[in-house]
Scaffold this active site. Sequence first.
Site, mmCIF file in Angstrom:
data_model
loop_
_atom_site.group_PDB
_atom_site.id
_atom_site.type_symbol
_atom_site.label_atom_id
_atom_site.label_comp_id
_atom_site.label_asym_id
_atom_site.label_seq_id
_atom_site.Cartn_x
_atom_site.Cartn_y
_atom_site.Cartn_z
ATOM 1 N N GLN A 71 -1.323 -1.675 -5.150
ATOM 2 C CA GLN A 71 -2.690 -1.832 -5.671
ATOM 3 C C GLN A 71 -2.670 -1.917 -7.190
ATOM 4 O OE1 GLN A 71 -4.835 1.476 -3.995
ATOM 5 N NE2 GLN A 71 -4.912 0.548 -1.960
ATOM 6 N N ASP A 90 1.704 3.713 4.790
ATOM 7 C CA ASP A 90 0.517 3.859 5.649
ATOM 8 C C ASP A 90 0.882 4.203 7.090
ATOM 9 O OD1 ASP A 90 -1.063 3.279 3.485
ATOM 10 O OD2 ASP A 90 -1.286 1.162 3.985
ATOM 11 N N ARG A 113 -2.704 13.429 3.196
ATOM 12 C CA ARG A 113 -2.118 13.189 4.526
ATOM 13 C C ARG A 113 -0.960 14.130 4.830
ATOM 14 N NH1 ARG A 113 -2.783 6.572 4.643
ATOM 15 N NH2 ARG A 113 -4.986 6.633 5.236
ATOM 16 N N SER A 133 3.221 1.171 -6.578
ATOM 17 C CA SER A 133 1.914 0.974 -5.943
ATOM 18 C C SER A 133 1.513 -0.496 -5.993
ATOM 19 C CB SER A 133 0.856 1.821 -6.659
ATOM 20 O OG SER A 133 -0.430 1.292 -6.415
ATOM 21 N N ARG A 142 -6.858 -9.599 -0.588
ATOM 22 C CA ARG A 142 -6.345 -10.505 -1.623
ATOM 23 C C ARG A 142 -6.849 -11.931 -1.405
ATOM 24 N NH1 ARG A 142 -3.473 -6.059 -1.047
ATOM 25 N NH2 ARG A 142 -2.013 -5.384 -2.658
HETATM 26 C C1 S3P Z 1 -2.309 -1.223 -0.329
HETATM 27 C C2 S3P Z 1 -1.349 -0.520 -0.991
HETATM 28 C C3 S3P Z 1 -0.972 0.859 -0.646
HETATM 29 C C4 S3P Z 1 -1.493 1.248 0.731
HETATM 30 C C5 S3P Z 1 -2.915 0.827 0.938
HETATM 31 C C6 S3P Z 1 -3.043 -0.678 0.817
HETATM 32 C C7 S3P Z 1 -2.614 -2.593 -0.779
HETATM 33 O O1 S3P Z 1 -1.546 1.733 -1.592
HETATM 34 O O2 S3P Z 1 -1.344 2.621 0.942
HETATM 35 O O3 S3P Z 1 -3.369 1.220 2.204
HETATM 36 O O4 S3P Z 1 -3.278 -3.354 -0.052
HETATM 37 O O5 S3P Z 1 -2.194 -2.929 -1.891
HETATM 38 P P1 S3P Z 1 -0.852 2.045 -3.024
HETATM 39 O O6 S3P Z 1 -0.791 0.797 -3.776
HETATM 40 O O7 S3P Z 1 -1.731 3.053 -3.683
HETATM 41 O O8 S3P Z 1 0.494 2.591 -2.691
#
Ligand code: S3P
Length: 432
Positions: free
Chosen positions: A171, A318, A349, A169, A26
């Site tokens: 992301q 994670d 996983r 999520s 970010r």
């Molecule tokens: C992350 C969000 C998580 C995580 C990934 C990093 C991030 O994924 O599992 O390793 O930096 O926003 P999701 O947003 O798909 O849950």
Amino acid sequence: MIKKISPCSTLRGEITPPGDKSISHRAILLNSIAQGRARLSNLCPGADCGSTLTCLKALGVSIKQASSAPPTIEIDGVGKKGLREAEDVLNAGNSATTMRLLTGLLAAQPFLSIITGDNSLRSRPMGRLISPLHLMGAKIWGRGEDSLAPLAIKGGELHGITYPLPVPSAQLKSAILIAALFAEGETIIQEPSKSRDHTERLLQTMGVPLKVNGVTISLTPPITPLNPVDLHIPGDISSAAYWLVIGAIHPDAKIRVKDTGVNSTRMGVIEVLLKMGAKIKIENQRWARGEPLADLSIESSELAGIEISGELIPQLIDEIPVIAVAACVARGVTIIKEAAELRVKETDRISNLVKELSKLGATMKEMPDGMVIYGGAKLHGAKCSSHSDHRLAMALGVAGLIAEGETLVEDAEAVGFSYPAFWQDVERIKAN
Ligand code: S3P
């Protein structure tokens, strides 16, 4: 590469985990579109953040390495209108964070972008990302009826939306927020439960009018440029988790994990380990530009199984591979449920953890949305595989440190996606 791990009688010492991967992505991306220079130190040295750096350079951002230890870069932000069309396909490698956050950004740029990734990333769900961006007016195409990468993005004008996320999520949330910076009108996102909030914190630090009210986030596109932010990135709690677990399950361990991020949306692993009975202390808490960090200490503990589900899942998603290792040797049963997201990470996983930890003597049952782990196992060395998944490689490494005999982890180089010095740190902690 095959890594050979053998147990040792004592574990002592201090570890400084690498810079937080989520914050690093970010900080690189948002400073690239800020107006002016930012210096980022203790950047995550993993290949995933390398993918974000390479993509932004290809989009015309000047990023220079200022030092290698700790990894430090200087970014000359080009402002919200300064990116240019890349000459070639952008490659996010293994990194879903790169692909998803960058897609949010590229959806608003007045040029064509094509973004791809490795075999793992090309099999991960992108439909959940493309749908809200389509609603904002973006033109994005992907394989499998717009569900898989490579993605083709013809950026253009966007408008704000009100959007309830189908999954918690970070992301997905971050991609929409980044697109919203360029959209006309306000964007409102509702999360089903709270996921990591690094994007919200950093945007606020950069001067963006973003409001958070529980699980609702609203962003009005700023009229002024984003302010660049110099950051010393806190250590990654997801990387610290390996040391917390080995410290707790090893019969003679005392480990201090320094300078680790303790953002409340990432504390699930500590909450769970404390509930299981781990002797963890959080000390010396302080702040780094909107993100809290602390030193963590852990020593040998007697753990008991628990149930892990619901709102806790996104806060430790994670860390589940290494929590599963702790559960294998804890007293009693651990149930992990409502965690079907684990099936769409770098690998499946749920299936791979059950398969590989069972080779070391664990008793586990695969469930559609998680797993049941029957504790009290006496782990023994065996040949197992990371399936090229960094978090599986490190979790198996931790298991190998308490297993009797020799453990061989195949595709052990996968640690390089987030924690390239992991195996060196294992040797260091054994030698003290
Ligand atoms: C992350 C969000 C998580 C995580 C990934 C990093 C991030 O994924 O599992 O390793 O930096 O926003 P999701 O947003 O798909 O849950």
